[in-house]
Design a protein around this motif. Structure first.
Motif, PDB file in Angstrom:
ATOM      1  N   ALA A 283       0.856  -1.189   0.000  1.00  0.00           N
ATOM      2  CA  ALA A 283       0.000   0.000   0.000  1.00  0.00           C
ATOM      3  C   ALA A 283       0.888   1.233   0.000  1.00  0.00           C
ATOM      4  O   ALA A 283       1.889   1.277   0.714  1.00  0.00           O
ATOM      5  CB  ALA A 283      -0.889  -0.013   1.233  1.00  0.00           C
ATOM      6  N   ASP A 284       0.520   2.249  -0.795  1.00  0.00           N
ATOM      7  CA  ASP A 284       1.360   3.442  -0.908  1.00  0.00           C
ATOM      8  C   ASP A 284       1.290   4.293   0.353  1.00  0.00           C
ATOM      9  O   ASP A 284       2.076   5.200   0.548  1.00  0.00           O
ATOM     10  CB  ASP A 284       0.919   4.274  -2.136  1.00  0.00           C
ATOM     11  N   ASN A 285       0.326   4.012   1.209  1.00  0.00           N
ATOM     12  CA  ASN A 285       0.289   4.677   2.512  1.00  0.00           C
ATOM     13  C   ASN A 285       0.073   3.593   3.560  1.00  0.00           C
ATOM     14  O   ASN A 285      -0.312   2.480   3.237  1.00  0.00           O
ATOM     15  CB  ASN A 285      -0.851   5.703   2.567  1.00  0.00           C
ATOM     16  N   GLY A 286       0.378   3.919   4.807  1.00  0.00           N
ATOM     17  CA  GLY A 286       0.081   2.945   5.855  1.00  0.00           C
ATOM     18  C   GLY A 286       1.307   2.213   6.358  1.00  0.00           C
ATOM     19  O   GLY A 286       2.375   2.277   5.785  1.00  0.00           O
ATOM     20  N   THR A 287       1.084   1.505   7.456  1.00  0.00           N
ATOM     21  CA  THR A 287       2.207   0.947   8.202  1.00  0.00           C
ATOM     22  C   THR A 287       1.769  -0.363   8.857  1.00  0.00           C
ATOM     23  O   THR A 287       0.802  -0.965   8.434  1.00  0.00           O
ATOM     24  CB  THR A 287       2.660   2.009   9.240  1.00  0.00           C
ATOM     25  N   TYR A 288       2.475  -0.773   9.884  1.00  0.00           N
ATOM     26  CA  TYR A 288       2.181  -1.992  10.635  1.00  0.00           C
ATOM     27  C   TYR A 288       2.350  -3.252   9.793  1.00  0.00           C
ATOM     28  O   TYR A 288       1.771  -4.281  10.090  1.00  0.00           O
ATOM     29  CB  TYR A 288       0.751  -1.952  11.232  1.00  0.00           C
ATOM     30  N   GLY A 289       3.122  -3.145   8.717  1.00  0.00           N
ATOM     31  CA  GLY A 289       3.389  -4.333   7.910  1.00  0.00           C
ATOM     32  C   GLY A 289       2.148  -4.915   7.263  1.00  0.00           C
ATOM     33  O   GLY A 289       2.098  -6.091   6.927  1.00  0.00           O
ATOM     34  N   MET A 290       1.103  -4.082   7.060  1.00  0.00           N
ATOM     35  CA  MET A 290      -0.128  -4.581   6.449  1.00  0.00           C
ATOM     36  C   MET A 290      -0.165  -4.202   4.970  1.00  0.00           C
ATOM     37  O   MET A 290       0.412  -3.219   4.546  1.00  0.00           O
ATOM     38  CB  MET A 290      -1.343  -3.986   7.171  1.00  0.00           C
ATOM     39  N   GLY A 291      -0.884  -5.019   4.174  1.00  0.00           N
ATOM     40  CA  GLY A 291      -1.031  -4.721   2.756  1.00  0.00           C
ATOM     41  C   GLY A 291       0.282  -4.857   2.014  1.00  0.00           C
ATOM     42  O   GLY A 291       0.669  -3.991   1.250  1.00  0.00           O
ATOM     43  N   ILE A 292       0.997  -5.979   2.241  1.00  0.00           N
ATOM     44  CA  ILE A 292       2.309  -6.196   1.609  1.00  0.00           C
ATOM     45  C   ILE A 292       2.371  -7.604   1.014  1.00  0.00           C
ATOM     46  O   ILE A 292       1.958  -8.565   1.662  1.00  0.00           O
ATOM     47  CB  ILE A 292       3.445  -6.065   2.655  1.00  0.00           C
ATOM     48  N   MET A 293       2.877  -7.715  -0.216  1.00  0.00           N
ATOM     49  CA  MET A 293       3.140  -9.061  -0.753  1.00  0.00           C
ATOM     50  C   MET A 293       4.412  -9.072  -1.601  1.00  0.00           C
ATOM     51  O   MET A 293       4.787  -8.068  -2.198  1.00  0.00           O
ATOM     52  CB  MET A 293       1.947  -9.581  -1.564  1.00  0.00           C
ATOM     53  N   THR A 294       5.070 -10.227  -1.614  1.00  0.00           N
ATOM     54  CA  THR A 294       6.292 -10.424  -2.398  1.00  0.00           C
ATOM     55  C   THR A 294       5.911 -11.049  -3.735  1.00  0.00           C
ATOM     56  O   THR A 294       5.143 -12.015  -3.763  1.00  0.00           O
ATOM     57  CB  THR A 294       7.253 -11.365  -1.634  1.00  0.00           C
ATOM     58  N   VAL A 295       6.433 -10.504  -4.845  1.00  0.00           N
ATOM     59  CA  VAL A 295       6.128 -11.054  -6.181  1.00  0.00           C
ATOM     60  C   VAL A 295       7.447 -11.346  -6.888  1.00  0.00           C
ATOM     61  O   VAL A 295       8.302 -10.473  -7.024  1.00  0.00           O
ATOM     62  CB  VAL A 295       5.295 -10.047  -7.031  1.00  0.00           C
ATOM     63  N   ARG A 296       7.592 -12.595  -7.337  1.00  0.00           N
ATOM     64  CA  ARG A 296       8.837 -12.991  -8.020  1.00  0.00           C
ATOM     65  C   ARG A 296       8.679 -13.025  -9.533  1.00  0.00           C
ATOM     66  O   ARG A 296       9.649 -13.063 -10.268  1.00  0.00           O
ATOM     67  CB  ARG A 296       9.296 -14.362  -7.506  1.00  0.00           C
ATOM     68  N   ASP A 297       7.414 -13.033  -9.996  1.00  0.00           N
ATOM     69  CA  ASP A 297       7.148 -13.078 -11.435  1.00  0.00           C
ATOM     70  C   ASP A 297       5.786 -12.437 -11.685  1.00  0.00           C
ATOM     71  O   ASP A 297       4.826 -12.712 -10.961  1.00  0.00           O
ATOM     72  CB  ASP A 297       7.118 -14.555 -11.893  1.00  0.00           C
ATOM     73  N   ALA A 298       5.710 -11.576 -12.719  1.00  0.00           N
ATOM     74  CA  ALA A 298       4.450 -10.869 -12.995  1.00  0.00           C
ATOM     75  C   ALA A 298       3.300 -11.855 -13.217  1.00  0.00           C
ATOM     76  O   ALA A 298       2.137 -11.550 -12.931  1.00  0.00           O
ATOM     77  CB  ALA A 298       4.619  -9.959 -14.205  1.00  0.00           C
ATOM     78  N   LYS A 299       3.607 -13.058 -13.710  1.00  0.00           N
ATOM     79  CA  LYS A 299       2.550 -14.070 -13.974  1.00  0.00           C
ATOM     80  C   LYS A 299       1.838 -14.472 -12.677  1.00  0.00           C
ATOM     81  O   LYS A 299       0.674 -14.842 -12.691  1.00  0.00           O
ATOM     82  CB  LYS A 299       3.164 -15.327 -14.615  1.00  0.00           C
ATOM     83  N   ASP A 300       2.587 -14.393 -11.546  1.00  0.00           N
ATOM     84  CA  ASP A 300       1.992 -14.786 -10.254  1.00  0.00           C
ATOM     85  C   ASP A 300       0.775 -13.929  -9.914  1.00  0.00           C
ATOM     86  O   ASP A 300      -0.094 -14.343  -9.147  1.00  0.00           O
ATOM     87  CB  ASP A 300       3.017 -14.640  -9.114  1.00  0.00           C
ATOM     88  N   ASP A 362      10.301 -17.324  11.287  1.00  0.00           N
ATOM     89  CA  ASP A 362       9.418 -18.032  10.339  1.00  0.00           C
ATOM     90  C   ASP A 362       9.320 -17.350   8.986  1.00  0.00           C
ATOM     91  O   ASP A 362       8.488 -17.715   8.163  1.00  0.00           O
ATOM     92  CB  ASP A 362       7.998 -18.145  10.930  1.00  0.00           C
ATOM     93  N   ARG A 363      10.123 -16.327   8.758  1.00  0.00           N
ATOM     94  CA  ARG A 363      10.046 -15.613   7.481  1.00  0.00           C
ATOM     95  C   ARG A 363      11.306 -15.836   6.660  1.00  0.00           C
ATOM     96  O   ARG A 363      12.381 -16.066   7.206  1.00  0.00           O
ATOM     97  CB  ARG A 363       9.862 -14.105   7.739  1.00  0.00           C
ATOM     98  N   GLY A 364      11.143 -15.724   5.329  1.00  0.00           N
ATOM     99  CA  GLY A 364      12.270 -15.912   4.426  1.00  0.00           C
ATOM    100  C   GLY A 364      13.030 -14.622   4.187  1.00  0.00           C
ATOM    101  O   GLY A 364      12.598 -13.544   4.585  1.00  0.00           O
ATOM    102  N   VAL A 365      14.171 -14.747   3.465  1.00  0.00           N
ATOM    103  CA  VAL A 365      15.045 -13.591   3.219  1.00  0.00           C
ATOM    104  C   VAL A 365      14.382 -12.540   2.338  1.00  0.00           C
ATOM    105  O   VAL A 365      14.796 -11.385   2.315  1.00  0.00           O
ATOM    106  CB  VAL A 365      16.374 -14.019   2.545  1.00  0.00           C
ATOM    107  N   ASP A 366      13.329 -12.940   1.598  1.00  0.00           N
ATOM    108  CA  ASP A 366      12.683 -11.977   0.692  1.00  0.00           C
ATOM    109  C   ASP A 366      11.288 -11.600   1.179  1.00  0.00           C
ATOM    110  O   ASP A 366      10.460 -11.128   0.422  1.00  0.00           O
ATOM    111  CB  ASP A 366      12.618 -12.549  -0.733  1.00  0.00           C
ATOM    112  N   GLU A 367      11.028 -11.826   2.485  1.00  0.00           N
ATOM    113  CA  GLU A 367       9.683 -11.525   2.997  1.00  0.00           C
ATOM    114  C   GLU A 367       9.710 -10.358   3.995  1.00  0.00           C
ATOM    115  O   GLU A 367      10.740 -10.018   4.559  1.00  0.00           O
ATOM    116  CB  GLU A 367       9.099 -12.779   3.679  1.00  0.00           C
ATOM    117  N   ASN A 368       8.513  -9.789   4.201  1.00  0.00           N
ATOM    118  CA  ASN A 368       8.340  -8.712   5.163  1.00  0.00           C
ATOM    119  C   ASN A 368       8.473  -9.290   6.583  1.00  0.00           C
ATOM    120  O   ASN A 368       7.801 -10.249   6.931  1.00  0.00           O
ATOM    121  CB  ASN A 368       6.937  -8.120   4.928  1.00  0.00           C
ATOM    122  N   LEU A 369       9.343  -8.689   7.399  1.00  0.00           N
ATOM    123  CA  LEU A 369       9.556  -9.213   8.755  1.00  0.00           C
ATOM    124  C   LEU A 369       8.667  -8.528   9.794  1.00  0.00           C
ATOM    125  O   LEU A 369       8.615  -8.949  10.939  1.00  0.00           O
ATOM    126  CB  LEU A 369      11.029  -9.029   9.175  1.00  0.00           C
TER     127      LEU A 369
END
Length: 431
Positions: A283-300, A362-369
């Protein structure tokens, strides 16, 4: 404590550390000149990711809420910085009103408020906590796990001022990011200092504005150091008019994700990096680690399940997401024991006052902590940020690593000051 970097690619980072140590007088002068022209945010915290091949800020918070994670050794530094900050704004200040977030049952957050109260009390102010939560109708004491307690009192608004019963502050410190919008009770206050200003709140602020400012600063700083600014700058794109719940704006998202991934791959190729590139959509605004996702390929993005759509469609206080920033994903290759970690640097006025590692097993190197299950390990910044050890092999010394973090965090703070100037509704315009 310096977490170990588990990557063979410490080359560029060690080189960057060496470059910063060698350029320390030039760097500190650069910051001094910036602060002669611009006003730092009252306080801020910056999340940093160290990939071993690049070191970049991924989020800058202007209402930092983890002051309770700082070690007692850091308190004197925070108190001195608080004194400097208050002196600049209102030297005759006597009373300070702190306005917290409305979640009164989050004792971890309220411990942060107690720590802020302690810092400003030690800086020589009478500090009370005024709640704008409609449920707080009378002074309410909340007991905290460590044996401490916090007294929340209902704020009272007169025609021109904000205060408490028998308490008239000259300065009001917001520790509430006003994600749900600016309440009327805080508007049109002209006789008291409101810190940070209302246009720093998430109801107005946009991450894309911040990273636009940061990009400009990274270019100028890169020139000063003679480095590729990409080493300290996360590239980004943005998308407006997105609605995850209704599947609107998917094409804009896919196009921008794809374009950014292509740019990142090009950079990885240039530096011989064999990691899988990714982007973070948030999300372009906001905090608390909400509204976040990791994308590795546009097809996903074509196959987003209902759970992800729901997660992305609303953020804190139930606000609907309509604008997103697509940010270059920066791996974190730091570990504490075996858990993934990222440094968070805390600043008050223009000074680094401390920080901690956010750790998530429990999180990976490319995820939001910044997610449930995270723990916090304090950083021993106090004795080290401004006392780097020249001549020590890069990557081997805690003070040198922390100095480097402090520099990158301060660059993000300069960007925040540019951003606040650019979005100030009361700025004087000169033709």
């Amino acid at each position: 404590m310096v977490p170990h970097l588990i990557t063979a690619l410490t080359g560029p980072i060690n080189e960057l550390e060496q470059r910063m140590l060698d350029s320390m007088p030039a760097i500190e002068r650069w910051f001094r000149l910036e602060w002669m022209e611009h006003t730092p945010p009252f306080y801020s915290s910056v999340d940093i990711r160290n990939a071993g091949f690049k070191l970049a800020p991924v989020d800058t918070n202007l209402y930092p809420g983890g002051w309770n994670n700082l070690t007692p050794e850091m308190l004197p530094l925070a108190v001195q910085s608080a004194m400097a900050a208050i002196e600049k704004i209102c030297p005759e200040a006597k009373n300070l009103l702190v306005i917290p977030e409305n979640h009164t049952r989050n004792t971890f957050y309220l411990s942060n408020i107690v720590q802020l109260q302690r810092i400003f009390h030690m800086a020589g102010l009478n500090v009370r906590i005024g709640s704008i939560n409609a449920e707080i109708k009378k002074p309410t004491r909340v007991d905290l796990p460590g044996g401490e307690s916090v007294l929340l009192e209902p704020v009272i608004r007169s025609k021109r001022r904000l205060g408490l019963k028998d308490f008239d502050p000259c300065t009001i410190l917001l520790n509430n990011d006003l994600s749900a919008g600016i309440p009327g009770i805080l508007e049109d206050i002209h006789e008291q200092y409101l810190l940070p200003p209302l246009h720093a709140s998430w109801s107005v602020r946009r991450k894309s504005n911040h990273f636009h400012s940061y990009e400009e600063i990274a270019k100028r700083f890169g020139k000063l150091l003679g480095i590729d600014p990409w080493l300290i700058n996360p590239m980004y794109n943005q998308c407006g008019e997105v609605n995850f719940a209704e599947g609107v704006g998917g094409d804009c998202l896919k196009t921008n994700v794809d374009a950014l991934l292509t740019k990142i791959r090009r950079k990885y190729k240039e530096y011989g990096i064999n990691e899988k590139s990714f982007v973070v959509v948030k999300a372009d605004n906001g905090t608390y680690g909400m509204g976040i996702m990791t994308v590795r390929d546009a097809k996903d993005l074509e196959a987003l399940n209902r759970k992800t759509q729901n997660k992305m469609s609303v953020i804190k206080d139930g606000q609907t997401v309509s604008d997103v920033i697509i940010q270059e994903g920066v791996l974190t290759n730091e570990r504490i024991n075996d858990a993934v970690a990222e440094p968070v640097v805390y600043m008050m006025d223009r000074y680094v006052v401390g920080g901690f590692y956010r750790v998530h097993a429990d999180r990976g190197v490319d995820e939001n902590l910044n997610a449930p299950g995270a723990s916090f390990v304090p950083l021993a910044f106090a004795e080290s940020t401004h006392l780097p050890q020249p001549g020590v092999k890069p990557g081997a010394s805690a003070p040198n690593r922390f100095y480097m973090y402090g520099v990158v965090a301060r660059l993000a703070m300069v960007a925040a000051s540019y951003e606040l100037e650019a979005t100030d509704p009361d700025a004087e315009v000169y033709d």
